[in-house]
Structure formats: structure tokens, C-alpha cells
Design a protein around this motif. Structure first.
Motif, PDB file in Angstrom:
ATOM      1  N   LYS A  97       0.836  -1.207   0.000  1.00  0.00           N
ATOM      2  CA  LYS A  97       0.000   0.000   0.000  1.00  0.00           C
ATOM      3  C   LYS A  97       0.873   1.261   0.000  1.00  0.00           C
ATOM      4  O   LYS A  97       0.640   2.189  -0.773  1.00  0.00           O
ATOM      5  CB  LYS A  97      -0.925  -0.001   1.221  1.00  0.00           C
ATOM      6  N   GLU A 101       1.275   4.348  -2.838  1.00  0.00           N
ATOM      7  CA  GLU A 101       1.153   5.802  -2.630  1.00  0.00           C
ATOM      8  C   GLU A 101       2.328   6.529  -3.289  1.00  0.00           C
ATOM      9  O   GLU A 101       2.154   7.602  -3.872  1.00  0.00           O
ATOM     10  CB  GLU A 101       1.066   6.153  -1.133  1.00  0.00           C
ATOM     11  N   ASP A 155      -8.536   6.628   2.997  1.00  0.00           N
ATOM     12  CA  ASP A 155      -8.563   6.192   1.593  1.00  0.00           C
ATOM     13  C   ASP A 155      -9.993   6.201   1.064  1.00  0.00           C
ATOM     14  O   ASP A 155     -10.238   6.506  -0.105  1.00  0.00           O
ATOM     15  CB  ASP A 155      -7.919   4.812   1.424  1.00  0.00           C
ATOM     16  N   GLU A 184      -6.738   2.755  -4.909  1.00  0.00           N
ATOM     17  CA  GLU A 184      -7.322   3.283  -3.661  1.00  0.00           C
ATOM     18  C   GLU A 184      -8.435   2.372  -3.145  1.00  0.00           C
ATOM     19  O   GLU A 184      -8.621   2.239  -1.942  1.00  0.00           O
ATOM     20  CB  GLU A 184      -7.878   4.700  -3.848  1.00  0.00           C
ATOM     21  N   HIS A 187      -6.949  -0.186  -1.170  1.00  0.00           N
ATOM     22  CA  HIS A 187      -6.513   0.360   0.130  1.00  0.00           C
ATOM     23  C   HIS A 187      -7.676   0.439   1.110  1.00  0.00           C
ATOM     24  O   HIS A 187      -7.557   0.117   2.284  1.00  0.00           O
ATOM     25  CB  HIS A 187      -5.929   1.774  -0.047  1.00  0.00           C
TER      26      HIS A 187
HETATM   27 FE   LIG Z   1      -4.320   5.116  -0.764  1.00  0.00          FE
END
Ligand SMILES: [Fe+2]
Ligand SMILES: [Fe+2]
Length: 348
Positions: A97, A101, A155, A184, A187
């Protein structure tokens, strides 16, 4: 402007009426502005070489830079827990994760570069405190459950904000957002699943999850920005179709999504004024502490200084990597463009 059709826009582009004016003055040419307005009205994409008003370009650079900065600063609060993740599985998920980003930052800096700015310039402004990142990342991650609350709420709020950006009028930004939104949503699910596991765990784990949600709920609502009547850039951004929905509209959508999810998690949202308003068909919720928001924005949040100091240090420590990459690119370019002389070949 409405009289100019999409066909006329395409025609204007084909005839070269719509030109690249990167960094140039606002076109005095009415046809250029008409073509731009018509393209926006017809939901066509504005591409880097198309003419665009200077203010549109500046607004996009501001928004995309802030977005890119948020992606890379947002790595810090979660990276804090990589070495302390409770299992190898959780560690691998969190590492993936945090890497995502970094990738989001990369797509967005690259997309911003199509507007005639450079990544270096944007990073310099971030480090000098002249450009912002999302205030949410100025809050600390105190327990492991914060990783879950960030995934679910932060998120989750980011997705609510960003899905409409996939239809943003500026092509490179819209295309970057398509991939970002897919990641996302992974996430958000990992955060939700993490909280679900804690919610079904021991009483101490459940309390830890509830405490994290209590701390992240209100800052997540602030992520949508100030109320519509106090939002400086919203109206123009909506006219340009950079933004598709107002801050308050997106915030309401997020609250409506979260309430049933919190119930499924067995957790409560820390708002005594939260209730279903049958008449409106939406949840009403308590008022947001905008004083806190303004304070964090001004640099007085719990971690503002720590985040920027860490970012500057990471940038300095990474100088050798940038130098090495640049030297390699020069060498690679030189090798590619050097053809051996006939004499050299004969000798060989
Ligand atoms: Fe994210
Ligand atoms: Fe992201």
C-alpha cells in the motif's frame, strides 16, 4: 460560448486554431477561448498541447501538486507501522500500500509536468512550505488500528473525492486518476478488513479499533475541504469541470456510505448528532470543528513539523540516487547515439 459545438472545437483543433501556449499569455484570440469553452461544455478532454486559459493551467498545477504532495507525505504515518505489523501477511499488505502511494505521487508529478512545471520545482515548493498537502497526514498513527482506520476512512474519503476526477476536463489528470482509484479501492478494503478482524477479536482489540475510528472520523470529514460557501476555488473549478461535485455534496455522500459500513464493523461513529433524515434521504451529522481544521492548515497540527522535516531529510538523503539516475541516463543516451566508426569496426 454555448453556440460553439463540439464539432467546431474539433475543427478548430484540426485547423490549428487551438494551439499550445505553455506559459504564454492568455489568448487574446476569442476563437481560442471559444474552442476551449466548447470543448469543456461538450465534455471533451483538454490535452497538454491545446490552448487553455492561464488561470485554468495555474489552478490545475495547484490542485495536482497538492494531490501529489499528499500521496508522498501520506506514506509517512503508515510507514511508521511497517516494522511493527502483527504478521508477515499484514506487513506485506502494508508495504504494498505504501509503495502504491509513492506510485500515485509519481503519476501525479508526471501529469503536472505536462502543464509546463517540473517535479523539482514542485518539490522545492513543498519543502519550502509554499505548497500544501492534505492536512489529514498531520495526525499521528498511535496504534496498529490506525492503519485500518486510515485505509477505511482516509482512503475511503480519497476515493469519494477522486472517482469524479476520472472525468476531469484535463486529460492527463483524468487518466492518472483512473489507475489511482483502482488502487485506492484496494486500500480502502484492506483497512476495512483490518478493522473487521480487530472488531471480531479480543475486547482490547475492539477497543483499539473504536479508539482509532473515534480519532480519524472528524479529520476524514475535513478532507472534503471547507463548506461550499467558504470554498475559495470550488465554483470556478466546477465551471471548468475540474471538479464535478461540491465539497458538501461529496462529504454527505461519504457519510451516507460510512454509516452502514460502521454498523457492519460493529463500531460506532463518534457523532451524537448522526441520524437518518427520512425527509432528505440522507444522514444528518454534527457540525465540524473548522477551527481545528484552520489550525492544522496553518501548521499547528500535531505532526506538521515532523512530516516536513522527514520529507526534506528523505529528499536530501536521496540526492545520490537522483544523481546516479541522471548520470546513467546521460551515459545510456550517449551509448545509444554513438555509432562505431568503420576504422574501429575493421580493427575489431
Ligand atoms: Fe491510498
Ligand atoms: Fe494514493
Amino acid at each position: 460560448m454555448a453556440a460553439v459545438t463540439a464539432d467546431q472545437t474539433t475543427q478548430a483543433k484540426a485547423q490549428g486554431t487551438v494551439q499550445a501556449t505553455a506559459g504564454g499569455p492568455d489568448g487574446a484570440d476569442g476563437a481560442q477561448l471559444a474552442a476551449f469553452d466548447a470543448a469543456v461544455a461538450a465534455d471533451e478532454r483538454i490535452e497538454p498541447r491545446d490552448w487553455m486559459p492561464d488561470a485554468y493551467r495555474a489552478s490545475l498545477v495547484r490542485q495536482m501538486a497538492q494531490h501529489a504532495h499528499s500521496e508522498i507525505i501520506g506514506m509517512q504515518p503508515e510507514a511508521n507501522w511497517i516494522s511493527r505489523a502483527p504478521s508477515l501477511r499484514r506487513k506485506a499488505i502494508l508495504m504494498a500500500k505504501v509503495q502504491d502511494e509513492a506510485g500515485h505521487g509519481l503519476y501525479l508529478y508526471s501529469a503536472a509536468e505536462t502543464l509546463g512545471t517540473s517535479r523539482e520545482e514542485l518539490l522545492d515548493k513543498l519543502h519550502a512550505g509554499r505548497q500544501r498537502y492534505s492536512s489529514i497526514f498531520n495526525y499521528p498513527t498511535l496504534t496498529w488500528a490506525d492503519v485500518g482506520a486510515i485505509g477505511w476512512l482516509v482512503d475511503g474519503a480519497a476515493i469519494t473525492n477522486q472517482v469524479p476526477l476520472c472525468r476531469c476536463s484535463y486529460g492527463p489528470y483524468a487518466r492518472a486518476m483512473v489507475r489511482i482509484c483502482k488502487e485506492e479501492s484496494f486500500h480502502q478494503r484492506q483497512g476495512y478488513e483490518l478493522l473487521l478482524a480487530l472488531g471480531r477479536g479480543t475486547p482490547a482489540q475492539r477497543d483499539m479499533a473504536q479508539d482509532a475510528v473515534n480519532r480519524w472520523w472528524w479529520p476524514s470529514l475535513m478532507m472534503f475541504g471547507p463548506p461550499d460557501d467558504a470554498s475559495a476555488h470550488s465554483e470556478q473549478s466546477m465551471i471548468w469541470k475540474i471538479k464535478r461535485h461540491s465539497n458538501d455534496e461529496l462529504r454527505q455522500r461519504f457519510v451516507d456510505i460510512c454509516v452502514p459500513q460502521a454498523e457492519a464493523l460493529g463500531l460506532t461513529l463518534p457523532d451524537p448528532d448522526l441520524w437518518w433524515n427520512e425527509e432528505r434521504g440522507h444522514h444528518d451529522f454534527g457540525s465540524i470543528d473548522w477551527t481545528e481544521f484552520q489550525e492544522v492548515l496553518k501548521g499547528n497540527g500535531p505532526c506538521n513539523e515532523q512530516r516536513l522535516t522527514q520529507r526534506r531529510r528523505a529528499h536530501e538523503e536521496g540526492a545520490w540516487v537522483r544523481d546516479a539516475a541522471a548520470a546513467y541516463a546521460v551515459k545510456h543516451h550517449a551509448e545509444k547515439h554513438t555509432t562505431p566508426t568503420p576504422t574501429a569496426e575493421a580493427t575489431a
